[in-house]
Design a protein around this motif. Sequence first.
Motif, PDB file in Angstrom:
ATOM      1  N   SER A  38      24.271  10.453   7.973  1.00 14.11           N
ATOM      2  CA  SER A  38      23.370  10.450   6.269  1.00 14.11           C
ATOM      3  C   SER A  38      22.012  10.739   7.442  1.00 14.11           C
ATOM      4  O   SER A  38      20.872  10.470   6.357  1.00 14.11           O
ATOM      5  N   GLY A  39      21.532  10.349   8.837  1.00 17.73           N
ATOM      6  CA  GLY A  39      20.519  10.258   8.834  1.00 17.73           C
ATOM      7  C   GLY A  39      19.668   8.803   9.270  1.00 17.73           C
ATOM      8  O   GLY A  39      18.897   8.795  10.218  1.00 17.73           O
ATOM      9  N   LYS A  40      21.007   7.768   9.673  1.00 20.96           N
ATOM     10  CA  LYS A  40      20.818   6.588   9.960  1.00 20.96           C
ATOM     11  C   LYS A  40      20.285   6.089  11.635  1.00 20.96           C
ATOM     12  O   LYS A  40      19.087   5.890  11.667  1.00 20.96           O
ATOM     13  N   SER A  41      20.886   7.288  12.945  1.00 17.81           N
ATOM     14  CA  SER A  41      20.442   7.046  13.839  1.00 17.81           C
ATOM     15  C   SER A  41      18.852   7.980  14.071  1.00 17.81           C
ATOM     16  O   SER A  41      18.209   7.214  14.708  1.00 17.81           O
ATOM     17  N   ILE A 194      21.741  -0.520  12.284  1.00 14.87           N
ATOM     18  CA  ILE A 194      22.095   0.690  11.488  1.00 14.87           C
ATOM     19  C   ILE A 194      23.826   0.588  11.903  1.00 14.87           C
ATOM     20  O   ILE A 194      24.381   0.570  12.427  1.00 14.87           O
ATOM     21  N   THR A 195      24.767   0.896  10.382  1.00 17.34           N
ATOM     22  CA  THR A 195      26.120   0.747  10.837  1.00 17.34           C
ATOM     23  C   THR A 195      26.695   1.008   9.338  1.00 17.34           C
ATOM     24  O   THR A 195      26.263   1.800   8.511  1.00 17.34           O
ATOM     25  N   HIS A 196      28.222   1.380   9.811  1.00 18.57           N
ATOM     26  CA  HIS A 196      28.633   1.590   8.127  1.00 18.57           C
ATOM     27  C   HIS A 196      29.705   1.257   8.702  1.00 18.57           C
ATOM     28  O   HIS A 196      30.955   1.148   7.516  1.00 18.57           O
ATOM     29  N   MET A 210      20.628   1.132   1.634  1.00 16.84           N
ATOM     30  CA  MET A 210      21.664   2.372   1.546  1.00 16.84           C
ATOM     31  C   MET A 210      20.900   3.571   1.959  1.00 16.84           C
ATOM     32  O   MET A 210      19.773   4.102   0.640  1.00 16.84           O
ATOM     33  N   LEU A 211      21.162   4.154   2.938  1.00 16.19           N
ATOM     34  CA  LEU A 211      20.531   5.920   3.538  1.00 16.19           C
ATOM     35  C   LEU A 211      21.152   6.677   2.338  1.00 16.19           C
ATOM     36  O   LEU A 211      22.225   7.204   3.405  1.00 16.19           O
ATOM     37  N   TYR A 212      20.734   7.506   1.897  1.00 15.88           N
ATOM     38  CA  TYR A 212      21.814   8.806   1.169  1.00 15.88           C
ATOM     39  C   TYR A 212      20.806   9.815   0.705  1.00 15.88           C
ATOM     40  O   TYR A 212      19.895   9.660  -0.069  1.00 15.88           O
ATOM     41  N   GLU A 213      20.776  10.907   1.364  1.00 14.23           N
ATOM     42  CA  GLU A 213      20.348  12.314   1.577  1.00 14.23           C
ATOM     43  C   GLU A 213      19.351  11.854   1.859  1.00 14.23           C
ATOM     44  O   GLU A 213      18.133  12.603   0.647  1.00 14.23           O
ATOM     45  N   GLY A 214      19.080  11.847   2.954  1.00 10.28           N
ATOM     46  CA  GLY A 214      17.680  11.617   2.918  1.00 10.28           C
ATOM     47  C   GLY A 214      17.109  10.643   2.450  1.00 10.28           C
ATOM     48  O   GLY A 214      15.062  11.057   3.496  1.00 10.28           O
TER      49      GLY A 214
END
Length: 248
Positions: A38-41, A194-196, A210-214
């Motif tokens: 999702s781009g967290k890193s 950052i984690t899931h 929440m990071l989703y679709e950038g």
Amino acid sequence: MIQVINLYKAFGRKQVLSGANLEVKKGESMVVIGGSGSGKSVLIKHIIGLLKPDKGKIIVNSSEMTKLKGGELDNLRKKFGMLFQGAALFDSLSVWENVGFALRQHTRLSDDEIRKIAGEKLKMVGLAGIEDMMPADLSGGMKKRVGLARAIAMDPEILLYDEPTTGLDPIMADVINELIIEMKKKLNVTSIAITHDMVSAYKIADRIAMLYEGKIIEVNTPEEIRHTKNPIVRQFVTGSSVGPIKVG
């Protein structure tokens, strides 16, 4: 303390960040959640200045990191400590040499002084007396804690955690969560993880994004995230295979 403003980043044709915005307050523990890929890193690498955005800004302590170069960027980076996902220890260096690596690079301290500081930091993470061990002799949990000792060796103002509980059993994961909370209290740092892992997120966060679709689609307290009305966030935090997030 940290502002991410309208951040865009693509790798080839893959758009990873598409106008991400996030604000982290001084002394706050912010946790960014999102699925794999999702781009967290990518986001956290922009915050520490390892990547340059295609568009947008990162502001740290009133300094626009995205405009800094050379020595100015290095000086700002010294305010950061980072715990990498796999601990990222140097196999050929002893534990104390790993912990003191940045001190050797950025200060004129003697080896004896660096070893003393390394010992103090190791004690803070519950690993007193292992200075002369090698990374190959450590368990996964010990490696994470050595990585954390290294992250705090330069007394940073900001701590970044990249998937801090990945690969650990539930008990060791909770040990790491407790250490993250303890570091915040003892060192008065601002932190971004950052984690899931939602168990970890709920425990260590003051706020969760929440990071989703950038894009950051919701920022709220753990309790509010737990009871969110957003169907995307709700599907992720409950771990449901049914919902708007496509499983591919």
